[in-house]
Write a protein that holds these residues in place. Structure first.
Motif, short mmCIF file in Angstrom:
data_model
loop_
_atom_site.label_atom_id
_atom_site.label_comp_id
_atom_site.label_asym_id
_atom_site.label_seq_id
_atom_site.Cartn_x
_atom_site.Cartn_y
_atom_site.Cartn_z
N GLY A 23 0.86 -1.18 0.00
CA GLY A 23 0.00 0.00 0.00
C GLY A 23 0.89 1.23 0.00
O GLY A 23 1.88 1.28 -0.73
N ASP A 24 0.59 2.19 0.88
CA ASP A 24 1.44 3.39 0.92
C ASP A 24 2.64 3.21 1.84
O ASP A 24 3.53 4.06 1.89
CB ASP A 24 0.63 4.63 1.32
N GLY A 25 2.69 2.10 2.59
CA GLY A 25 3.83 1.82 3.47
C GLY A 25 3.89 2.64 4.73
O GLY A 25 4.79 2.48 5.54
N LYS A 26 2.92 3.54 4.93
CA LYS A 26 2.93 4.42 6.11
C LYS A 26 2.23 3.81 7.31
O LYS A 26 2.31 4.33 8.41
CB LYS A 26 2.27 5.75 5.76
N GLN A 27 1.53 2.68 7.09
CA GLN A 27 0.81 2.05 8.19
C GLN A 27 1.81 1.49 9.20
O GLN A 27 2.82 0.91 8.84
CB GLN A 27 -0.14 0.96 7.67
N PHE A 28 1.51 1.71 10.48
CA PHE A 28 2.41 1.25 11.53
C PHE A 28 2.26 -0.25 11.76
O PHE A 28 1.17 -0.80 11.68
CB PHE A 28 2.18 2.01 12.83
N VAL A 29 3.40 -0.88 12.06
CA VAL A 29 3.45 -2.30 12.37
C VAL A 29 3.89 -2.43 13.83
O VAL A 29 4.96 -1.94 14.20
CB VAL A 29 4.46 -3.03 11.46
N SER A 30 3.06 -3.06 14.62
CA SER A 30 3.44 -3.40 15.99
C SER A 30 3.89 -4.85 15.97
O SER A 30 3.26 -5.69 15.33
CB SER A 30 2.26 -3.19 16.93
N TRP A 31 4.94 -5.16 16.66
CA TRP A 31 5.56 -6.47 16.59
C TRP A 31 6.15 -6.79 17.96
O TRP A 31 6.27 -5.92 18.82
CB TRP A 31 6.66 -6.48 15.52
N ILE A 32 6.53 -8.05 18.16
CA ILE A 32 7.24 -8.44 19.38
C ILE A 32 8.08 -9.67 19.06
O ILE A 32 7.65 -10.56 18.32
CB ILE A 32 6.26 -8.70 20.55
N HIS A 33 9.28 -9.70 19.59
CA HIS A 33 10.15 -10.87 19.45
C HIS A 33 9.59 -11.99 20.31
O HIS A 33 9.05 -11.74 21.39
CB HIS A 33 11.57 -10.50 19.90
N GLU A 34 9.72 -13.23 19.85
CA GLU A 34 9.16 -14.36 20.59
C GLU A 34 9.72 -14.47 22.01
O GLU A 34 9.00 -14.84 22.94
CB GLU A 34 9.38 -15.67 19.83
N LYS A 35 10.98 -14.13 22.21
CA LYS A 35 11.57 -14.19 23.56
C LYS A 35 10.96 -13.14 24.48
O LYS A 35 10.73 -13.40 25.66
CB LYS A 35 13.09 -14.04 23.49
N ASP A 36 10.69 -11.95 23.95
CA ASP A 36 10.04 -10.91 24.74
C ASP A 36 8.58 -11.27 25.02
O ASP A 36 8.06 -10.99 26.10
CB ASP A 36 10.12 -9.55 24.04
N PHE A 37 7.92 -11.92 24.06
CA PHE A 37 6.55 -12.36 24.28
C PHE A 37 6.49 -13.34 25.45
O PHE A 37 5.69 -13.18 26.38
CB PHE A 37 5.98 -13.02 23.01
N ALA A 38 7.37 -14.34 25.43
CA ALA A 38 7.39 -15.34 26.50
C ALA A 38 7.76 -14.69 27.84
O ALA A 38 7.14 -15.00 28.87
CB ALA A 38 8.37 -16.46 26.16
N ALA A 39 8.72 -13.79 27.82
CA ALA A 39 9.12 -13.10 29.06
C ALA A 39 7.99 -12.23 29.59
O ALA A 39 7.78 -12.16 30.81
CB ALA A 39 10.38 -12.27 28.81
N ALA A 40 7.25 -11.59 28.70
CA ALA A 40 6.14 -10.73 29.13
C ALA A 40 5.02 -11.57 29.75
O ALA A 40 4.43 -11.18 30.77
CB ALA A 40 5.60 -9.92 27.95
N VAL A 41 4.73 -12.72 29.18
CA VAL A 41 3.71 -13.61 29.75
C VAL A 41 4.14 -14.05 31.15
O VAL A 41 3.36 -14.01 32.09
CB VAL A 41 3.43 -14.81 28.82
N SER A 42 5.41 -14.45 31.30
CA SER A 42 5.92 -14.85 32.61
C SER A 42 5.85 -13.69 33.60
O SER A 42 5.47 -13.87 34.76
CB SER A 42 7.37 -15.33 32.50
#
Length: 137
Positions: A23-42
């Protein structure tokens, strides 16, 4: 970075020269690394004083065009053809997914995690993508 994951699909598209602006490429992408995801859940399990909705994402979302530029560099792809929105619509139909997943802007910040002292191992996409690409090999 498992086979068939969103990251693996994007990395594969980038390697094939299809990792350009969507598209226009201006749309924001929110992301998370799998290690941070697991650490955040813990972290959330350990902190039962935290309640309600909690965003599990990196504190540094970025525009899709920049997201893919960094990914292309990490996988060694010198260029990525841009895909206008109508072409994205067609491609996502063929892949049996929704174009909204890549065309809609999502600028999400993990405010609750940050306010409660959670520390990200991979706070920026530059750091995360380098680690994830190593896991693809």
């Amino acid at each position: 970075p498992d086979r068939g994951s969103v990251f693996a699909v994007f990395a594969d598209l980038a390697k094939k020269g299809l990792g350009g602006r969507l598209g226009d490429g201006k749309q924001f992408v929110s992301w998370i690394h799998e290690k941070d995801f697991a650490a955040a859940v813990s972290f959330l399990i350990e902190h039962d004083d935290i309640s309600g909705a909690v965003n599990l994402c990196s504190p540094n979302p970025l525009p899709q065009a920049e997201f893919m530029k960094i990914l292309r560099k990490a996988v060694g792809a010198p260029f990525g053809f841009p895909a206008p929105a109508p072409l994205v619509e067609l491609g996502t139909r063929l892949m049996r997914t929704e174009s909204e997943l890549v065309l809609k802007s999502r600028r999400v910040i993990p405010t609750i995690l940050l306010q409660n002292g959670f520390v990200f191992q991979f706070p920026t996409w530059n750091e995360a993508v380098i680690d994830l690409v190593k896991l693809l090999k």
